[in-house]
Write a protein that holds these residues in place. Structure first.
Motif, PDB file in Angstrom:
ATOM      1  N   LYS A 184       4.842   4.294   4.351  1.00  0.00           N
ATOM      2  CA  LYS A 184       3.787   3.667   3.553  1.00  0.00           C
ATOM      3  C   LYS A 184       2.424   3.847   4.216  1.00  0.00           C
ATOM      4  CE  LYS A 184       6.570   0.113   1.253  1.00  0.00           C
ATOM      5  NZ  LYS A 184       6.737  -1.348   0.990  1.00  0.00           N
ATOM      6  N   GLY A 212      -0.629   3.024   2.012  1.00  0.00           N
ATOM      7  CA  GLY A 212      -1.546   2.160   1.273  1.00  0.00           C
ATOM      8  C   GLY A 212      -2.662   2.928   0.592  1.00  0.00           C
ATOM      9  N   ASN A 213      -2.765   4.223   0.840  1.00  0.00           N
ATOM     10  CA  ASN A 213      -3.789   5.053   0.197  1.00  0.00           C
ATOM     11  C   ASN A 213      -3.315   5.429  -1.201  1.00  0.00           C
ATOM     12  OD1 ASN A 213      -5.525   7.125  -0.663  1.00  0.00           O
ATOM     13  ND2 ASN A 213      -5.805   7.905   1.422  1.00  0.00           N
ATOM     14  N   SER A 214      -4.096   5.119  -2.218  1.00  0.00           N
ATOM     15  CA  SER A 214      -3.673   5.338  -3.603  1.00  0.00           C
ATOM     16  C   SER A 214      -3.477   6.800  -3.955  1.00  0.00           C
ATOM     17  CB  SER A 214      -4.689   4.716  -4.571  1.00  0.00           C
ATOM     18  OG  SER A 214      -5.966   5.319  -4.423  1.00  0.00           O
ATOM     19  N   LEU A 215      -4.051   7.714  -3.163  1.00  0.00           N
ATOM     20  CA  LEU A 215      -3.907   9.142  -3.447  1.00  0.00           C
ATOM     21  C   LEU A 215      -2.867   9.815  -2.550  1.00  0.00           C
ATOM     22  CD1 LEU A 215      -7.596  10.266  -4.159  1.00  0.00           C
ATOM     23  CD2 LEU A 215      -5.772   9.735  -5.784  1.00  0.00           C
ATOM     24  N   PRO A 255     -10.156   2.456  -9.978  1.00  0.00           N
ATOM     25  CA  PRO A 255      -8.886   2.413  -9.250  1.00  0.00           C
ATOM     26  C   PRO A 255      -7.848   3.331  -9.903  1.00  0.00           C
ATOM     27  CG  PRO A 255      -9.729   0.200  -9.627  1.00  0.00           C
ATOM     28  CD  PRO A 255     -10.569   1.123 -10.452  1.00  0.00           C
ATOM     29  N   VAL A 256      -7.094   4.027  -9.064  1.00  0.00           N
ATOM     30  CA  VAL A 256      -6.109   4.994  -9.562  1.00  0.00           C
ATOM     31  C   VAL A 256      -4.714   4.384  -9.537  1.00  0.00           C
ATOM     32  CG1 VAL A 256      -5.047   7.255  -9.195  1.00  0.00           C
ATOM     33  CG2 VAL A 256      -7.487   6.928  -8.772  1.00  0.00           C
ATOM     34  N   SER A 257      -3.996   4.566 -10.637  1.00  0.00           N
ATOM     35  CA  SER A 257      -2.608   4.129 -10.711  1.00  0.00           C
ATOM     36  C   SER A 257      -1.758   5.328 -11.092  1.00  0.00           C
ATOM     37  CB  SER A 257      -2.459   3.016 -11.762  1.00  0.00           C
ATOM     38  OG  SER A 257      -1.098   2.642 -11.899  1.00  0.00           O
ATOM     39  N   SER A 273      -6.505   5.396 -14.893  1.00  0.00           N
ATOM     40  CA  SER A 273      -7.547   4.606 -14.261  1.00  0.00           C
ATOM     41  C   SER A 273      -8.139   3.670 -15.307  1.00  0.00           C
ATOM     42  CB  SER A 273      -8.629   5.521 -13.679  1.00  0.00           C
ATOM     43  OG  SER A 273      -9.624   4.771 -13.031  1.00  0.00           O
ATOM     44  N   GLN A 324       3.640   6.106  -5.092  1.00  0.00           N
ATOM     45  CA  GLN A 324       2.224   6.038  -4.740  1.00  0.00           C
ATOM     46  C   GLN A 324       2.028   5.237  -3.462  1.00  0.00           C
ATOM     47  OE1 GLN A 324      -0.238   4.127  -7.707  1.00  0.00           O
ATOM     48  NE2 GLN A 324      -2.124   5.031  -6.917  1.00  0.00           N
ATOM     49  N   GLY A 325       1.018   5.631  -2.668  1.00  0.00           N
ATOM     50  CA  GLY A 325       0.734   4.938  -1.420  1.00  0.00           C
ATOM     51  C   GLY A 325       1.755   5.211  -0.338  1.00  0.00           C
TER      52      GLY A 325
END
Length: 245
Positions: A80, A82-85, A140-142, A151, A195-196
């Motif tokens: 993990k 925590g970076n969304s990209l 914010p990216v999902s 987003s 993600q993350g």
């Protein structure tokens, strides 16, 4: 003696080549998404094409050579960030990346947004979606398990995940990219995206160190054998042959 000399020579060459593969694995033990490679050996009968005189003759003329490597496609550990990209693939799929040399494939999901607003790799190569280059939206990216990128509720695109048949020859081209024969890739609907998270290298440092030590010792043994054969050849040339005359 000739057979023994050639056997020792080919064994030393094979082990030296194997050392390169093992060393490369160890050097990439901490590289994100790296896939370990394992040596594949095959045997070559020196007397091929001629009639075999005995089973002993076959044995001493059957040389082992390094015929190539095979890629280890086992899953690496998930870390993990925590970076969304930062993205990781759970399954056997690959991300497709567009490079100057054509499409390449990677498991390294450490992505970022370029100055042009596109999703790219750390090297600046566009990450491909199912409709081409992915234009990122502000905010914010999902990213969903199926690779859909959104987003603020708006969909920017969907990551293109591909897979290959087990017999496909994937070739490492550096930069943690792999090339594949044209049209060998297929859309992967079985793998999922996290993600993350980033996937660690699947290299096992402990077993690789054992392989390295074994290959080194084997190469040293073959080097000593070659030195012994050379001494015998020199002795024959300087002492025995003159006696025949």
């Amino acid at each position: 003696m000739d057979s023994g000399y050639y056997a020792a020579c080919t064994a030393m060459v094979a082990r030296t080549q194997a050392l390169d593969t093992i060393a490369n694995n160890l050097a990439n033990a901490s590289t994100v998404g790296f896939r370990a490679e394992h040596n594949v050996f095959s045997s070559v009968l020196a007397a091929a094409g001629t009639s075999s005189t005995s089973s002993l003759n076959d044995a001493i003329n059957n040389f082992g050579i390094l015929s190539g490597t095979s890629m280890d496609l086992s899953q690496g550990a998930m870390q993990k960030t925590g970076n969304s990209l930062d993205l990781a693939i759970q399954g056997s799929g690959f991300f497709e990346v567009q490079t100057a040399s054509g499409p390449m494939y990677t498991r390294n999901g450490s992505f970022q947004v370029s100055g042009k607003g596109q999703l790219v790799t750390a090297s600046g190569d566009p990450v491909m979606g199912d409709k081409g280059v992915i234009p990122m939206l502000p905010g914010p990216v999902s990213i969903g398990p199926d690779g859909t990128i959104s987003s603020n509720g708006a969909v920017a695109g969907k990551l293109k995940l591909v897979k290959f048949a087990a017999t496909t020859n994937l070739t490492s081209v550096g930069n943690n990219y792999y090339s594949a024969p044209a049209k060998s890739e297929k859309t992967d609907t079985d793998s999922t995206v996290q993600q993350g998270v980033l996937e660690s290298s699947n290299v096992n440092p402990i077993s690789s160190m054992v392989e390295l030590i074994t290959a080194q010792r084997s190469a040293e043994m073959m080097q000593k054998a070659l030195a012994m054969f050379n001494s015998e050849i020199d002795k024959t040339a300087t002492q025995d042959l003159p006696k025949i005359g």
